[in-house]
Write a protein that holds these residues in place. Structure first.
Motif, mmCIF file in Angstrom:
data_model
loop_
_atom_site.group_PDB
_atom_site.id
_atom_site.type_symbol
_atom_site.label_atom_id
_atom_site.label_comp_id
_atom_site.label_asym_id
_atom_site.label_seq_id
_atom_site.Cartn_x
_atom_site.Cartn_y
_atom_site.Cartn_z
ATOM 1 N N VAL A 112 30.226 21.908 8.037
ATOM 2 C CA VAL A 112 30.376 22.979 6.967
ATOM 3 C C VAL A 112 31.934 22.823 6.522
ATOM 4 O O VAL A 112 32.785 21.986 7.471
ATOM 5 N N ILE A 113 32.142 23.009 5.413
ATOM 6 C CA ILE A 113 33.606 22.747 4.909
ATOM 7 C C ILE A 113 34.004 24.031 4.188
ATOM 8 O O ILE A 113 33.236 24.776 3.342
ATOM 9 N N ASN A 114 35.211 24.470 4.236
ATOM 10 C CA ASN A 114 35.644 25.799 3.684
ATOM 11 C C ASN A 114 36.070 25.559 2.131
ATOM 12 O O ASN A 114 35.711 24.495 1.699
ATOM 13 N N TRP A 115 36.434 26.600 1.665
ATOM 14 C CA TRP A 115 36.445 26.637 0.092
ATOM 15 C C TRP A 115 37.541 25.790 -0.648
ATOM 16 O O TRP A 115 37.202 25.105 -1.536
ATOM 17 N N ASN A 116 38.616 25.340 0.296
ATOM 18 C CA ASN A 116 39.351 24.304 -0.477
ATOM 19 C C ASN A 116 39.340 23.026 0.467
ATOM 20 O O ASN A 116 40.176 22.283 0.156
ATOM 21 N N GLY A 117 38.490 22.893 1.077
ATOM 22 C CA GLY A 117 38.273 21.728 1.944
ATOM 23 C C GLY A 117 39.353 21.204 3.003
ATOM 24 O O GLY A 117 39.041 20.262 3.694
ATOM 25 N N ASP A 118 40.164 22.118 3.287
ATOM 26 C CA ASP A 118 41.250 21.788 4.428
ATOM 27 C C ASP A 118 40.424 22.133 5.939
ATOM 28 O O ASP A 118 41.383 21.880 6.938
ATOM 29 N N THR A 119 39.418 22.578 6.031
ATOM 30 C CA THR A 119 38.787 23.003 7.260
ATOM 31 C C THR A 119 37.370 22.691 7.357
ATOM 32 O O THR A 119 36.447 22.994 6.454
ATOM 33 N N THR A 120 36.929 21.616 8.383
ATOM 34 C CA THR A 120 35.577 21.505 8.412
ATOM 35 C C THR A 120 35.267 21.799 9.715
ATOM 36 O O THR A 120 36.095 21.723 10.733
ATOM 37 N N TYR A 121 33.849 21.578 9.842
ATOM 38 C CA TYR A 121 33.332 21.591 11.502
ATOM 39 C C TYR A 121 32.044 21.015 11.445
ATOM 40 O O TYR A 121 31.022 20.955 10.526
ATOM 41 N N PHE A 122 31.648 20.582 12.706
ATOM 42 C CA PHE A 122 30.609 19.585 12.815
ATOM 43 C C PHE A 122 29.738 19.847 14.128
ATOM 44 O O PHE A 122 30.440 20.181 14.840
ATOM 45 N N ALA A 123 28.392 19.851 13.945
ATOM 46 C CA ALA A 123 27.717 19.801 15.104
ATOM 47 C C ALA A 123 28.028 18.460 15.985
ATOM 48 O O ALA A 123 28.348 17.525 15.415
ATOM 49 N N ASP A 124 27.839 18.639 17.367
ATOM 50 C CA ASP A 124 28.144 17.760 17.967
ATOM 51 C C ASP A 124 27.542 16.230 17.750
ATOM 52 O O ASP A 124 28.257 15.319 17.889
ATOM 53 N N PHE A 125 26.383 16.310 17.417
ATOM 54 C CA PHE A 125 25.673 14.987 17.099
ATOM 55 C C PHE A 125 26.348 14.265 15.772
ATOM 56 O O PHE A 125 26.056 13.268 15.568
#
Length: 126
Positions: A51-64
């Motif tokens: 996932v990425i937030n509205w302005n691109g400065d925060t992301t998060y990934f599944a472990d895989f």
């Protein structure tokens, strides 16, 4: 009405790369949206990828996905991309783009996303 359209899926050998794109259209403002990717393998439930937030400065990934996948967005082109490297046969799935209008939190669950694309098939051969 908001439409999401994925592209870029296909067949790739193990160890290869693919770049998925999702274009958002309709009467909406793309920069209000958090954008995510999910996938569903045959016989399995749909799972969160990134996932990425509205302005691109925060992301998060599944472990895989950590260390192999990258998510990015272009708010001028209403697009979000998922760059997938070092692909494995276990990555074979239909990949879905999803969006939710929020600048407050980072959604990661299916139920937290309002809009979905039709999906694009990714097949990784061994």
């Amino acid at each position: 009405q908001v439409q999401l359209a994925e592209s870029g899926g296909g067949l790739v050998q193990a160890g290869g790369s693919l770049r998925l794109s999702c274009e958002v259209s309709g009467r909406t403002t793309f920069s209000y949206y958090a954008m995510g990717w999910f996938r569903q393998a045959p016989g399995k439930e749909r799972e969160f990828v990134a996932v990425i937030n509205w302005n691109g400065d925060t992301t998060y990934f599944a472990d895989f996905a950590k260390g192999r996948f990258t998510i990015a967005r272009d708010n001028n082109k209403n697009t979000v991309t998922l760059q997938m490297n070092s692909l494995e046969p276990e990555d074979t799935a239909v990949y879905y783009c999803a969006g939710h209008a929020t600048r407050v939190f980072l959604p990661t669950r299916e139920s937290e996303f309002s809009y979905w694309g039709q999906g694009t098939q990714v097949t990784v051969s061994s």
